[in-house]
Design a protein around this motif. Structure first.
Motif, mmCIF file in Angstrom:
data_model
loop_
_atom_site.group_PDB
_atom_site.id
_atom_site.type_symbol
_atom_site.label_atom_id
_atom_site.label_comp_id
_atom_site.label_asym_id
_atom_site.label_seq_id
_atom_site.Cartn_x
_atom_site.Cartn_y
_atom_site.Cartn_z
ATOM 1 N N PRO A 195 0.809 -1.224 0.000
ATOM 2 C CA PRO A 195 0.000 0.000 0.000
ATOM 3 C C PRO A 195 0.836 1.265 0.000
ATOM 4 O O PRO A 195 0.336 2.338 -0.377
ATOM 5 N N ASN A 196 2.107 1.175 0.391
ATOM 6 C CA ASN A 196 2.963 2.363 0.394
ATOM 7 C C ASN A 196 3.297 2.827 -1.024
ATOM 8 O O ASN A 196 3.732 3.971 -1.219
ATOM 9 N N LEU A 197 3.106 1.948 -2.002
ATOM 10 C CA LEU A 197 3.377 2.313 -3.392
ATOM 11 C C LEU A 197 2.162 2.919 -4.082
ATOM 12 O O LEU A 197 2.272 3.446 -5.193
ATOM 13 N N PHE A 198 1.026 2.850 -3.444
ATOM 14 C CA PHE A 198 -0.201 3.356 -4.057
ATOM 15 C C PHE A 198 -0.179 4.887 -4.094
ATOM 16 O O PHE A 198 0.171 5.529 -3.099
ATOM 17 N N VAL A 242 -14.963 -19.586 -22.469
ATOM 18 C CA VAL A 242 -14.108 -19.003 -21.432
ATOM 19 C C VAL A 242 -14.760 -17.766 -20.814
ATOM 20 O O VAL A 242 -15.252 -16.890 -21.524
ATOM 21 N N PHE A 243 -14.750 -17.725 -19.477
ATOM 22 C CA PHE A 243 -15.050 -16.517 -18.708
ATOM 23 C C PHE A 243 -13.717 -16.026 -18.146
ATOM 24 O O PHE A 243 -12.948 -16.813 -17.598
ATOM 25 N N MET A 244 -13.467 -14.736 -18.234
ATOM 26 C CA MET A 244 -12.193 -14.179 -17.784
ATOM 27 C C MET A 244 -12.423 -13.270 -16.578
ATOM 28 O O MET A 244 -13.250 -12.356 -16.621
ATOM 29 N N LEU A 245 -11.700 -13.533 -15.494
ATOM 30 C CA LEU A 245 -11.824 -12.758 -14.265
ATOM 31 C C LEU A 245 -10.618 -11.838 -14.113
ATOM 32 O O LEU A 245 -9.486 -12.240 -14.376
ATOM 33 N N GLY A 246 -10.859 -10.613 -13.662
ATOM 34 C CA GLY A 246 -9.775 -9.675 -13.389
ATOM 35 C C GLY A 246 -10.070 -8.874 -12.138
ATOM 36 O O GLY A 246 -11.197 -8.849 -11.637
ATOM 37 N N THR A 247 -9.052 -8.191 -11.629
ATOM 38 C CA THR A 247 -9.221 -7.442 -10.384
ATOM 39 C C THR A 247 -8.204 -6.322 -10.295
ATOM 40 O O THR A 247 -7.120 -6.407 -10.878
ATOM 41 N N ALA A 248 -8.571 -5.281 -9.543
ATOM 42 C CA ALA A 248 -7.637 -4.203 -9.220
ATOM 43 C C ALA A 248 -7.003 -4.420 -7.854
ATOM 44 O O ALA A 248 -6.204 -3.595 -7.403
ATOM 45 N N SER A 249 -7.325 -5.543 -7.196
ATOM 46 C CA SER A 249 -6.833 -5.789 -5.837
ATOM 47 C C SER A 249 -5.324 -5.964 -5.788
ATOM 48 O O SER A 249 -4.689 -5.619 -4.797
ATOM 49 N N LYS A 250 -4.733 -6.541 -6.833
ATOM 50 C CA LYS A 250 -3.291 -6.767 -6.843
ATOM 51 C C LYS A 250 -2.544 -5.560 -7.399
ATOM 52 O O LYS A 250 -1.489 -5.183 -6.881
ATOM 53 N N SER A 251 -3.081 -4.951 -8.443
ATOM 54 C CA SER A 251 -2.373 -3.833 -9.075
ATOM 55 C C SER A 251 -2.525 -2.536 -8.295
ATOM 56 O O SER A 251 -1.634 -1.679 -8.334
ATOM 57 N N LEU A 252 -3.644 -2.366 -7.561
ATOM 58 C CA LEU A 252 -3.855 -1.142 -6.785
ATOM 59 C C LEU A 252 -3.953 -1.485 -5.295
ATOM 60 O O LEU A 252 -2.951 -1.565 -4.614
ATOM 61 N N LEU A 253 -5.182 -1.692 -4.805
ATOM 62 C CA LEU A 253 -5.387 -2.027 -3.395
ATOM 63 C C LEU A 253 -6.584 -2.968 -3.264
ATOM 64 O O LEU A 253 -7.607 -2.765 -3.925
ATOM 65 N N LEU A 269 -11.836 4.899 -10.862
ATOM 66 C CA LEU A 269 -10.902 3.984 -11.516
ATOM 67 C C LEU A 269 -10.894 4.209 -13.029
ATOM 68 O O LEU A 269 -9.829 4.162 -13.659
ATOM 69 N N ALA A 270 -12.053 4.488 -13.609
ATOM 70 C CA ALA A 270 -12.107 4.777 -15.040
ATOM 71 C C ALA A 270 -11.269 6.011 -15.365
ATOM 72 O O ALA A 270 -10.464 6.011 -16.315
ATOM 73 N N GLN A 271 -11.407 7.074 -14.567
ATOM 74 C CA GLN A 271 -10.624 8.285 -14.800
ATOM 75 C C GLN A 271 -9.147 8.035 -14.562
ATOM 76 O O GLN A 271 -8.278 8.563 -15.275
ATOM 77 N N PHE A 272 -8.846 7.238 -13.572
ATOM 78 C CA PHE A 272 -7.465 6.855 -13.270
ATOM 79 C C PHE A 272 -6.825 6.194 -14.486
ATOM 80 O O PHE A 272 -5.649 6.434 -14.808
ATOM 81 N N HIS A 297 1.386 3.469 -12.857
ATOM 82 C CA HIS A 297 1.547 2.825 -11.548
ATOM 83 C C HIS A 297 1.959 1.362 -11.713
ATOM 84 O O HIS A 297 2.851 0.874 -11.001
ATOM 85 N N VAL A 298 1.331 0.661 -12.633
ATOM 86 C CA VAL A 298 1.647 -0.756 -12.839
ATOM 87 C C VAL A 298 3.085 -0.930 -13.305
ATOM 88 O O VAL A 298 3.808 -1.809 -12.827
ATOM 89 N N ARG A 299 3.527 -0.091 -14.246
ATOM 90 C CA ARG A 299 4.912 -0.199 -14.740
ATOM 91 C C ARG A 299 5.907 0.008 -13.606
ATOM 92 O O ARG A 299 6.898 -0.730 -13.477
#
Length: 471
Positions: free
Chosen positions: A130-133, A306-317, A354-357, A366-368
């Motif tokens: 979280p310190n990188l967020f 195929v159903f594809m699942l994704g999340t912002a929990s790992k890349s953000l918080l 998140l859309a604006q982000f 942030h991801v890079r």
């Protein structure tokens, strides 16, 4: 009953910190429920009760009217209140609960992803630092989102996801994953486990079989089991009949390896042959350092399996509680309706932020930045473990993700190791808890918050515990 007896009830049976009118109402209700006041007994008139209790007549009148509404007493003009017959709850010597937890409830409570404190500094797997967020940038965008009016979306329109975020995700998935999908086929959820539960509800019946990786992610297994689905290990050489397969091909949890192309093609052929579906959990694809050119299963699928699942929990918080489900065309409408029925909507303002982000390029930036930081921290932890324990362990070299896997070359109880580490502030997962048929002992260790000091402390503690831990 006269005012004196009523006053005695008030002193015995009511909470002393409540107002007198509320206490009187509670005292009479309690006395009737316990049998101190019996059916047909007469209460004082409002005038008499007010004088005897030192209350206003209006307060007593309001209390009696409330008890009439509850069915505790009845009144008639010119007559004092009369206690009604109220069914008694049987009293037993040993108080107990009338709640019986179902088998499904037991499965839901067994989350299979570890217990205790979850902290990135405790080397818990699956947690970003979280310190990188970028808190200041996020706060600016979130404030703007909270002040914006969204018309019908502020009620129940776009329940399945705000259009701005679905559009941003469609662009993001095309640029980063090679997935070409309409925003209409993206459903916003509160996380991957929510999405997995939704798909499982739509696709399986109780008693159906699902294939899962072994070892594999405990949270997904808990979801499947709670739905009454039977689990079998997914073996690349032998794909038995099943209704569903859950996989993490971007970086397999917990090994960190990528699913080879031939295995992806075999799995897609199996799904078509068995009329089955694949749940592709793309949970940490933002942090892949090698072989990024391997396309996800969803991009390879030509048969809507195929159903594809994704999340912002790992890349953000994790606390943002935002995930997404990419749907095959044939399942879009029914999934959106079921999502609404189950009440799985995510927070509108967080979605808009998140859309604006993403539109401002802050998400990609942030991801890079964090991906490179995590890669360096992974190397620090791996080097420390190897230097301290040598050939007593094997340390995986994950191709991405936020955790690495340590396996023991000795017969050691990994659960005892984990339990002994918790008082020292470390919370890895025992590898055995993530296994079905495969008998593996080791640890799954998060490295997102690793420092050189923490890596050395963890490695030294592990070495000492391996000397003393019984088999």
């Amino acid at each position: 009953m006269g005012p004196l007896e009523l006053s005695k009830l008030l002193n015995e049976d009511a909470a002393p910190n409540d107002g007198r009118a509320k206490r009187l109402r509670a005292a009479i209700r309690s006395a009737v429920a316990t049998g101190k006041l019996t059916a047909g007994e007469v209460l004082p008139s409002t005038r008499s009760a007010a004088a005897g209790l030192g209350m206003s007549r209006n307060s007593v009148q309001d209390t009696y009217e409330a008890l009439v509404a509850e069915g505790v007493i009845k009144t008639a003009r010119g007559r004092p209140p009369i206690v009604l017959s109220v069914p008694q709850v049987p009293q037993i010597a040993q108080p107990t609960s009338c709640i019986r937890v179902s088998a499904r409830g037991e499965e839901l409570a067994d989350n299979l992803v570890g217990h205790g404190t979850k902290s990135v500094n405790a080397l818990s797997p699956g947690l970003p630092d979280p310190n990188l967020f970028p808190h200041d940038q996020w706060a600016r965008i979130l404030r703007r989102a909270a002040r914006t009016r969204y018309d019908e979306a502020e009620n129940y329109a776009e329940y399945h996801g705000h259009a701005s975020l679905r559009n941003a995700l469609a662009k993001h998935l095309l640029q980063t994953r090679g997935v070409r999908v309409s925003p209409d086929n993206i459903l916003i959820t509160t996380g991957t486990q929510t999405a997995a539960r939704l798909v499982t509800s739509l696709i399986t019946d109780v008693g159906d079989t699902a294939l899962v990786e072994d070892p594999g992610y405990g949270g997904a297994r808990a979801v499947l089991r709670s739905m009454g689905v039977q689990l079998r290990p997914l073996n690349d050489a032998d794909l038995p009949s099943a209704r569903l397969a859950y996989v993490t091909p971007s970086t397999q949890y917990p090994t960190g390896t990528r699913m080879p192309m031939q295995h992806r093609q075999s799995l897609l052929a199996w799904a078509l042959r068995e009329n089955a579906v694949i749940l592709e959990d793309d949970y940490d694809s933002d942090f892949v350092w090698q072989h990024r050119d391997i396309p996800p299963l969803f991009a390879l699928d030509q048969n809507q399996c195929v159903f594809m699942l994704g999340t912002a929990s790992k890349s953000l918080l994790p606390s943002l509680r935002i995930g997404w489900l990419v749907l095959p065309d044939s399942m879009r409408d029914i999934a959106i309706r079921a999502h609404r029925t189950l009440g799985l909507a995510a927070n509108l303002h967080v979605q808009a932020a998140l859309a604006q982000f993403m539109y401002e390029g802050l998400y990609a930036r942030h991801v890079r930045r964090t991906a490179e930081v995590y890669r360096e921290r992974k190397d620090v932890l791996a080097a420390s473990l190897k230097a301290t324990l040598g050939d007593r362990i094997n340390v995986s070299e994950p191709e991405g993700g936020l955790q690495l896997m340590v396996t023991f070359h000795e017969a050691i109880d990994d659960s005892r190791i984990v339990n002994a580490m918790r008082p020292e502030g470390y919370h890895p997962l025992p590898l055995s808890s993530l296994s079905l048929d495969t008998k593996m002992a080791g640890l799954v260790v998060g490295f997102a918050g690793v420092t050189s000091e923490r890596a050395r402390g963890f490695s030294t503690l592990l070495a000492n515990l391996m000397k003393t831990s019984p088999v």
